[in-house]
Each structure stands twice: as structure tokens, then as C-alpha cells.
Design a protein around this motif. Structure first.
Motif, PDB file in Angstrom:
ATOM      1  N   CYS A  93       0.829  -1.215   0.000  1.00  0.00           N
ATOM      2  CA  CYS A  93       0.000   0.000   0.000  1.00  0.00           C
ATOM      3  C   CYS A  93       0.855   1.253   0.000  1.00  0.00           C
ATOM      4  CB  CYS A  93      -0.983  -0.025   1.168  1.00  0.00           C
ATOM      5  SG  CYS A  93      -2.331  -1.186   0.856  1.00  0.00           S
ATOM      6  N   ARG A  94       2.058   1.170   0.529  1.00  0.00           N
ATOM      7  CA  ARG A  94       2.964   2.339   0.417  1.00  0.00           C
ATOM      8  C   ARG A  94       3.248   2.623  -1.053  1.00  0.00           C
ATOM      9  NH1 ARG A  94       6.618   2.111   5.939  1.00  0.00           N
ATOM     10  NH2 ARG A  94       4.894   1.280   7.154  1.00  0.00           N
ATOM     11  N   GLN A  95       3.483   1.557  -1.803  1.00  0.00           N
ATOM     12  CA  GLN A  95       3.718   1.756  -3.239  1.00  0.00           C
ATOM     13  C   GLN A  95       2.440   2.229  -3.932  1.00  0.00           C
ATOM     14  OE1 GLN A  95       6.647   1.589  -4.866  1.00  0.00           O
ATOM     15  NE2 GLN A  95       5.658   2.141  -6.804  1.00  0.00           N
ATOM     16  N   ARG A  96       1.298   1.729  -3.525  1.00  0.00           N
ATOM     17  CA  ARG A  96       0.017   2.185  -4.113  1.00  0.00           C
ATOM     18  C   ARG A  96      -0.193   3.677  -3.841  1.00  0.00           C
ATOM     19  NH1 ARG A  96      -1.945  -3.004  -2.152  1.00  0.00           N
ATOM     20  NH2 ARG A  96      -2.376  -4.279  -3.978  1.00  0.00           N
ATOM     21  N   ILE A  97       0.074   4.093  -2.625  1.00  0.00           N
ATOM     22  CA  ILE A  97      -0.076   5.510  -2.272  1.00  0.00           C
ATOM     23  C   ILE A  97       0.945   6.340  -3.045  1.00  0.00           C
ATOM     24  CG2 ILE A  97       0.138   7.193  -0.383  1.00  0.00           C
ATOM     25  CD1 ILE A  97      -0.899   4.875   1.495  1.00  0.00           C
ATOM     26  N   HIS A  98       2.153   5.851  -3.129  1.00  0.00           N
ATOM     27  CA  HIS A  98       3.248   6.548  -3.822  1.00  0.00           C
ATOM     28  C   HIS A  98       2.857   6.920  -5.251  1.00  0.00           C
ATOM     29  CE1 HIS A  98       7.074   6.402  -6.162  1.00  0.00           C
ATOM     30  NE2 HIS A  98       7.529   7.103  -5.162  1.00  0.00           N
ATOM     31  N   GLU A  99       2.115   6.019  -5.885  1.00  0.00           N
ATOM     32  CA  GLU A  99       1.684   6.233  -7.277  1.00  0.00           C
ATOM     33  C   GLU A  99       0.872   7.528  -7.427  1.00  0.00           C
ATOM     34  OE1 GLU A  99       2.519   4.111  -9.712  1.00  0.00           O
ATOM     35  OE2 GLU A  99       1.362   5.036 -11.315  1.00  0.00           O
ATOM     36  N   PHE A 100       0.145   7.876  -6.390  1.00  0.00           N
ATOM     37  CA  PHE A 100      -0.789   9.024  -6.458  1.00  0.00           C
ATOM     38  C   PHE A 100      -0.410  10.139  -5.479  1.00  0.00           C
ATOM     39  CE2 PHE A 100      -3.050   5.217  -7.793  1.00  0.00           C
ATOM     40  CZ  PHE A 100      -3.538   5.630  -9.026  1.00  0.00           C
ATOM     41  N   ALA A 101       0.808  10.080  -4.983  1.00  0.00           N
ATOM     42  CA  ALA A 101       1.243  11.044  -3.966  1.00  0.00           C
ATOM     43  C   ALA A 101       2.241  12.038  -4.551  1.00  0.00           C
ATOM     44  CB  ALA A 101       1.887  10.303  -2.791  1.00  0.00           C
ATOM     45  N   ASP A 102       2.437  13.128  -3.836  1.00  0.00           N
ATOM     46  CA  ASP A 102       3.565  14.018  -4.107  1.00  0.00           C
ATOM     47  C   ASP A 102       4.160  14.387  -2.751  1.00  0.00           C
ATOM     48  OD1 ASP A 102       2.025  16.131  -3.051  1.00  0.00           O
ATOM     49  OD2 ASP A 102       1.167  16.545  -5.022  1.00  0.00           O
ATOM     50  N   GLU A 103       5.116  15.330  -2.769  1.00  0.00           N
ATOM     51  CA  GLU A 103       5.847  15.606  -1.523  1.00  0.00           C
ATOM     52  C   GLU A 103       4.956  16.231  -0.454  1.00  0.00           C
ATOM     53  OE1 GLU A 103       6.159  18.669  -4.514  1.00  0.00           O
ATOM     54  OE2 GLU A 103       6.857  16.595  -4.564  1.00  0.00           O
ATOM     55  N   SER A 104       3.789  16.759  -0.859  1.00  0.00           N
ATOM     56  CA  SER A 104       2.914  17.378   0.148  1.00  0.00           C
ATOM     57  C   SER A 104       1.834  16.417   0.664  1.00  0.00           C
ATOM     58  CB  SER A 104       2.273  18.649  -0.410  1.00  0.00           C
ATOM     59  OG  SER A 104       1.452  18.326  -1.495  1.00  0.00           O
ATOM     60  N   THR A 105       1.762  15.224   0.099  1.00  0.00           N
ATOM     61  CA  THR A 105       0.759  14.250   0.560  1.00  0.00           C
ATOM     62  C   THR A 105       1.008  13.874   2.019  1.00  0.00           C
ATOM     63  OG1 THR A 105       0.482  13.324  -1.656  1.00  0.00           O
ATOM     64  CG2 THR A 105      -0.126  11.897   0.199  1.00  0.00           C
ATOM     65  N   SER A 120       4.985  11.656   5.619  1.00  0.00           N
ATOM     66  CA  SER A 120       5.052  11.889   4.174  1.00  0.00           C
ATOM     67  C   SER A 120       5.302  10.533   3.508  1.00  0.00           C
ATOM     68  CB  SER A 120       6.191  12.851   3.835  1.00  0.00           C
ATOM     69  OG  SER A 120       7.431  12.220   4.123  1.00  0.00           O
ATOM     70  N   ILE A 121       5.082  10.463   2.214  1.00  0.00           N
ATOM     71  CA  ILE A 121       5.353   9.203   1.512  1.00  0.00           C
ATOM     72  C   ILE A 121       6.854   8.933   1.497  1.00  0.00           C
ATOM     73  CG2 ILE A 121       5.344  10.200  -0.829  1.00  0.00           C
ATOM     74  CD1 ILE A 121       3.995   6.700   0.289  1.00  0.00           C
ATOM     75  N   ALA A 122       7.683   9.982   1.478  1.00  0.00           N
ATOM     76  CA  ALA A 122       9.145   9.765   1.500  1.00  0.00           C
ATOM     77  C   ALA A 122       9.582   9.119   2.814  1.00  0.00           C
ATOM     78  CB  ALA A 122       9.873  11.074   1.279  1.00  0.00           C
ATOM     79  N   GLU A 123       8.872   9.422   3.898  1.00  0.00           N
ATOM     80  CA  GLU A 123       9.200   8.777   5.177  1.00  0.00           C
ATOM     81  C   GLU A 123       8.811   7.306   5.149  1.00  0.00           C
ATOM     82  OE1 GLU A 123       8.747  11.817   8.811  1.00  0.00           O
ATOM     83  OE2 GLU A 123       6.962  11.719   7.551  1.00  0.00           O
TER      84      GLU A 123
END
Ligand code: THU
Length: 132
Positions: A93-105, A120-123
Motif C-alpha cells: 500500500c505504500r507503493q500504491r499511495i506513492h503512485e498518487f502522492a507528491d511531496e505534500s501528501t 510523508s510518503i518519503a518517510e
């Protein structure tokens, strides 16, 4: 009008009420605010053929796509076997979120007392996979 973090958390908790999780007993709800300021929710749906089960985040992301959302602005995830305990998204799900995320997600988890954490997704997924 953008909904508050606590309303988003409550939407994830409400979605969790519909989890179909007879096998694990671990109920999860997810709630997304997208780039159109629309709310989408999902729950985990398990299956007697265990690998066919799907995560709450996957359901919420599918609902977002179906309704035309392009980006995840905020996503709250509420999970737990009894009480709600912090449920950071699984690796897939981290990868699923990553697909639709940016640095402000913002990814929000919480416990039953509404103590919440923001990531953040980067974390959660450093150096996530991109297909160029
Ligand atoms: N689960 C989710 O829905 N999201 C996650 O990020 C972690 C795990 C579900 C899958 C399964 O139905 C149950 O929780 C136990 O792993």
C-alpha cells in the motif's frame, strides 16, 4: 470545503466498520481527500482463499480513480484487531499511495484515543519505484 484531519480520521473509522475481515480479525478503514477535495473511503475485504484479500487503502484508491481524482492530498488509515491501534500502510500500500502522492501528501495513522501521527510518503517509502 476541505475537511479537517479529525473528520477524515472519523471517515476512516466509519469505513472500518464495514471491513470484511473474518479471517484475520484485523479491520481497516481508509479515507482519502483527493485533488478535487472529494472524499473516498475503503475497507479491507478478505477471502477464504487468503491471498485474494485486499487492503483498505487499495479500495479507497480505486474509488478515487473511479471518481476522477488524480492525487492523494491526505489519507487516513484506521486499523486494529479490537481497539484502533496505529496501522501504518503495508509495503504494497505504500507503493500504491506513492503512485498518487507528491511531496505534500500526508498519511495519517491514529489510535483509539485520537492521538495521531502524520507521515510523508518519503518517510514511509524512501526511493519508491517510478516507471519512467
Ligand atoms: N490491511 C490493510 O487493509 N491495510 C494495510 O495497510 C495493512 C493490512 C489488512 C489486510 C488484511 O485484511 C488485514 O489487514 C490483516 O493483515
Amino acid at each position: 470545503m476541505t475537511i479537517s484531519d479529525s473528520d477524515l480520521i472519523n471517515a476512516a473509522k466509519d469505513a472500518r466498520e464495514n471491513a470484511y475481515c473474518h479471517y484475520s480479525g484485523y479491520a481497516v478503514g481508509a479515507a482519502i481527500i483527493d485533488d478535487n477535495d472529494h472524499l473516498h473511503v475503503g475497507c479491507n475485504v478478505e477471502n477464504a482463499a487468503y491471498p485474494l484479500g485486499s487492503c483498505a487503502e487499495a479500495a479507497a484508491i480505486a474509488a478515487m480513480c473511479q471518481e476522477g481524482g488524480k492525487r492523494i492530498v491526505r489519507i487516513a488509515v484506521a486499523g486494529g484487531s479490537g481497539d484502533i491501534t496505529p496501522c501504518t500502510p503495508c509495503g504494497g500500500c505504500r507503493q500504491r499511495i506513492h503512485e498518487f502522492a507528491d511531496e505534500s501528501t500526508v498519511i495519517i495513522t491514529m489510535d483509539d484515543s485520537n492521538d495521531w501521527q502524520r507521515y510523508s510518503i518519503a518517510e514511509l517509502l524512501p526511493a519508491g519505484f517510478h516507471l519512467d
